[in-house]
Design a protein around this motif. Structure first.
Motif, PDB file in Angstrom:
ATOM      1  N   GLU A 117       0.828  -1.199   0.000  1.00  0.00           N
ATOM      2  CA  GLU A 117       0.000   0.000   0.000  1.00  0.00           C
ATOM      3  C   GLU A 117       0.867   1.255   0.000  1.00  0.00           C
ATOM      4  O   GLU A 117       1.832   1.360   0.747  1.00  0.00           O
ATOM      5  CB  GLU A 117      -0.908  -0.004   1.232  1.00  0.00           C
ATOM      6  N   VAL A 118       0.489   2.202  -0.868  1.00  0.00           N
ATOM      7  CA  VAL A 118       1.190   3.484  -0.930  1.00  0.00           C
ATOM      8  C   VAL A 118       0.164   4.608  -0.874  1.00  0.00           C
ATOM      9  O   VAL A 118      -0.997   4.438  -1.250  1.00  0.00           O
ATOM     10  CB  VAL A 118       2.037   3.633  -2.215  1.00  0.00           C
ATOM     11  N   LEU A 119       0.621   5.747  -0.378  1.00  0.00           N
ATOM     12  CA  LEU A 119      -0.201   6.951  -0.410  1.00  0.00           C
ATOM     13  C   LEU A 119       0.107   7.701  -1.690  1.00  0.00           C
ATOM     14  O   LEU A 119       1.260   8.048  -1.960  1.00  0.00           O
ATOM     15  CB  LEU A 119       0.107   7.839   0.799  1.00  0.00           C
ATOM     16  N   HIS A 120      -0.928   7.950  -2.485  1.00  0.00           N
ATOM     17  CA  HIS A 120      -0.786   8.694  -3.743  1.00  0.00           C
ATOM     18  C   HIS A 120      -1.319  10.103  -3.535  1.00  0.00           C
ATOM     19  O   HIS A 120      -2.478  10.295  -3.148  1.00  0.00           O
ATOM     20  CB  HIS A 120      -1.568   7.993  -4.862  1.00  0.00           C
ATOM     21  N   LEU A 121      -0.478  11.097  -3.795  1.00  0.00           N
ATOM     22  CA  LEU A 121      -0.862  12.501  -3.738  1.00  0.00           C
ATOM     23  C   LEU A 121      -0.751  13.101  -5.129  1.00  0.00           C
ATOM     24  O   LEU A 121       0.286  12.950  -5.790  1.00  0.00           O
ATOM     25  CB  LEU A 121       0.047  13.288  -2.787  1.00  0.00           C
ATOM     26  N   GLU A 122      -1.788  13.775  -5.568  1.00  0.00           N
ATOM     27  CA  GLU A 122      -1.738  14.525  -6.826  1.00  0.00           C
ATOM     28  C   GLU A 122      -1.913  15.998  -6.484  1.00  0.00           C
ATOM     29  O   GLU A 122      -2.920  16.398  -5.889  1.00  0.00           O
ATOM     30  CB  GLU A 122      -2.822  14.091  -7.798  1.00  0.00           C
ATOM     31  N   ARG A 123      -0.907  16.810  -6.862  1.00  0.00           N
ATOM     32  CA  ARG A 123      -0.959  18.229  -6.540  1.00  0.00           C
ATOM     33  C   ARG A 123      -0.597  19.073  -7.758  1.00  0.00           C
ATOM     34  O   ARG A 123       0.252  18.697  -8.569  1.00  0.00           O
ATOM     35  CB  ARG A 123       0.019  18.561  -5.414  1.00  0.00           C
ATOM     36  N   VAL A 124      -1.246  20.229  -7.881  1.00  0.00           N
ATOM     37  CA  VAL A 124      -0.851  21.246  -8.839  1.00  0.00           C
ATOM     38  C   VAL A 124      -0.040  22.282  -8.073  1.00  0.00           C
ATOM     39  O   VAL A 124      -0.536  22.888  -7.126  1.00  0.00           O
ATOM     40  CB  VAL A 124      -2.069  21.911  -9.508  1.00  0.00           C
ATOM     41  N   ARG A 125       1.226  22.457  -8.454  1.00  0.00           N
ATOM     42  CA  ARG A 125       2.104  23.399  -7.771  1.00  0.00           C
ATOM     43  C   ARG A 125       2.067  24.727  -8.517  1.00  0.00           C
ATOM     44  O   ARG A 125       2.108  24.763  -9.755  1.00  0.00           O
ATOM     45  CB  ARG A 125       3.537  22.873  -7.722  1.00  0.00           C
ATOM     46  N   THR A 126       2.009  25.830  -7.776  1.00  0.00           N
ATOM     47  CA  THR A 126       1.882  27.147  -8.377  1.00  0.00           C
ATOM     48  C   THR A 126       2.963  28.088  -7.867  1.00  0.00           C
ATOM     49  O   THR A 126       3.542  27.885  -6.788  1.00  0.00           O
ATOM     50  CB  THR A 126       0.507  27.759  -8.064  1.00  0.00           C
ATOM     51  N   ALA A 127       3.219  29.142  -8.638  1.00  0.00           N
ATOM     52  CA  ALA A 127       4.116  30.225  -8.238  1.00  0.00           C
ATOM     53  C   ALA A 127       3.402  31.533  -8.540  1.00  0.00           C
ATOM     54  O   ALA A 127       3.012  31.786  -9.681  1.00  0.00           O
ATOM     55  CB  ALA A 127       5.431  30.145  -9.005  1.00  0.00           C
ATOM     56  N   ASP A 128       3.194  32.346  -7.516  1.00  0.00           N
ATOM     57  CA  ASP A 128       2.395  33.575  -7.637  1.00  0.00           C
ATOM     58  C   ASP A 128       1.030  33.275  -8.245  1.00  0.00           C
ATOM     59  O   ASP A 128       0.506  34.052  -9.052  1.00  0.00           O
ATOM     60  CB  ASP A 128       3.135  34.618  -8.472  1.00  0.00           C
ATOM     61  N   GLY A 129       0.477  32.130  -7.883  1.00  0.00           N
ATOM     62  CA  GLY A 129      -0.849  31.762  -8.338  1.00  0.00           C
ATOM     63  C   GLY A 129      -0.916  31.160  -9.728  1.00  0.00           C
ATOM     64  O   GLY A 129      -1.997  30.773 -10.186  1.00  0.00           O
TER      65      GLY A 129
END
Length: 244
Positions: A117-129
Motif C-alpha cells: 500500500e502506498v499513499l498517492h498525492l496529486e498536486r498542482v504546484r503554483t508560483a504567484d498563483g
C-alpha cells in the motif's frame, strides 16, 4: 541596420519595455507592412523569439509576450523553498490523496511488493498563483500513517511529522508534451512542450521513501546543471537532484 535587424530590435523593444506578460504583439501583416518585409520574414523573426521562449503563440489569436521562465538548479530542495528563493509565492492545490496498491513500477522503485500500500498525492504546484507543475507522489503507507493532506513542502512535512529526512534522490528529466487533462490543470495549450521529471528519493538510512513524477510547463521552467570535466569534478557536482 537592415530591415530584418530593425524588425528584430522593434520586437525586442516591445517585449522588454512596452508590453507585459501575456499581452499580444502586433499582427504579422501589420509588422510586414510597417517594415517593408515579407510576412515570411516576420514569421522567421517570431519563430526565433519563440525558440528563445520570449513569446508564445495561440492558434487563431496571435503571438503573445511570454512570462520569464523560472530556472531551477538540480539540487535537493523543495518546490516551496525553490520558489521562495526566487521571490515568488509558492502554492499547492491538492487534488487527490488516496491509498492504492503500489503496482509493479512504483513497488520496484520503493522496494515494496506490487500489492503493498502506498499513499498517492496529486498536486498542482503554483508560483504567484500561476500553475507550474502537476505532481504525482507515492509514499509507502506504512511510513506515513495518518497523512491525508500536505500544506507547502512535502519534505518539511515528512520531517516534522515522521522524522523522515530526505538525504538524496535519483532523478531523470525528459521532454514530453501536455495531454489535454494536464494542459487544462496547468492552464496551458494541449500538446505544448513540457518537462517530465521522475524521481526516487531516499532518507538518511538510504531507504526509498518517495517516488514522484512531476510534469513542468516547458514555457515557464528550465533546469540548470553544473557540469565539470572528469579532472575537475568534485563531490556531488552534476549529481544534484531537485525535490518537491
Amino acid at each position: 541596420m537592415t530591415k530584418h535587424e530593425q524588425l528584430r530590435a522593434h520586437l525586442e523593444g516591445l517585449i522588454e519595455r512596452e508590453l507585459g506578460p501575456d499581452e499580444r504583439l502586433p499582427p504579422e501583416r501589420d509588422l510586414a507592412e510597417a517594415f517593408g518585409v515579407s510576412r515570411m520574414t516576420v514569421r522567421q523573426a517570431l519563430d526565433r523569439l519563440e525558440r528563445e521562449r520570449r513569446v508564445y503563440r495561440v492558434q487563431g489569436a496571435g503571438t503573445f509576450v511570454a512570462r520569464p521562465p523560472i530556472a531551477k538548479t538540480i539540487e535537493l530542495t523543495s518546490f516551496t523553498e525553490d520558489m521562495r528563493r526566487r521571490g515568488l509565492a509558492p502554492g499547492s492545490v491538492l487534488r487527490v490523496a488516496e491509498l492504492v496498491a503500489a503496482g509493479p513500477d512504483i513497488g520496484f522503485a520503493l522496494a515494496l511488493s506490487p500489492a503493498g500500500e502506498v499513499l498517492h498525492l496529486e498536486r498542482v504546484r503554483t508560483a504567484d498563483g500561476i500553475p507550474m507543475c502537476l505532481e504525482h507522489t507515492y509514499l509507502p503507507a506504512a511510513l506515513v500513517p495518518g497523512l491525508t493532506t500536505v500544506e507547502g513542502s512535502l519534505y518539511a512535512e515528512l520531517h516534522r511529522r515522521y522524522r523522515i529526512r530526505i538525504a538524496r534522490a535519483e532523478q531523470s528529466i525528459r521532454a514530453t508534451v501536455l495531454d489535454a487533462a494536464a494542459a487544462a490543470l496547468l492552464d496551458a495549450p494541449p500538446f505544448s512542450p513540457a518537462l517530465l521529471v521522475e524521481r526516487t528519493a531516499f532518507d538518511e538510512r538510504d531507504r526509498p521513501v518517495e517516488r514522484a513524477a512531476s510534469t513542468y510547463r516547458g514555457d515557464r521552467y528550465s533546469f540548470e546543471i553544473d557540469v565539470t570535466t572528469a579532472a575537475g569534478s568534485r563531490s556531488g557536482a552534476g549529481r544534484r537532484a531537485g525535490g518537491e
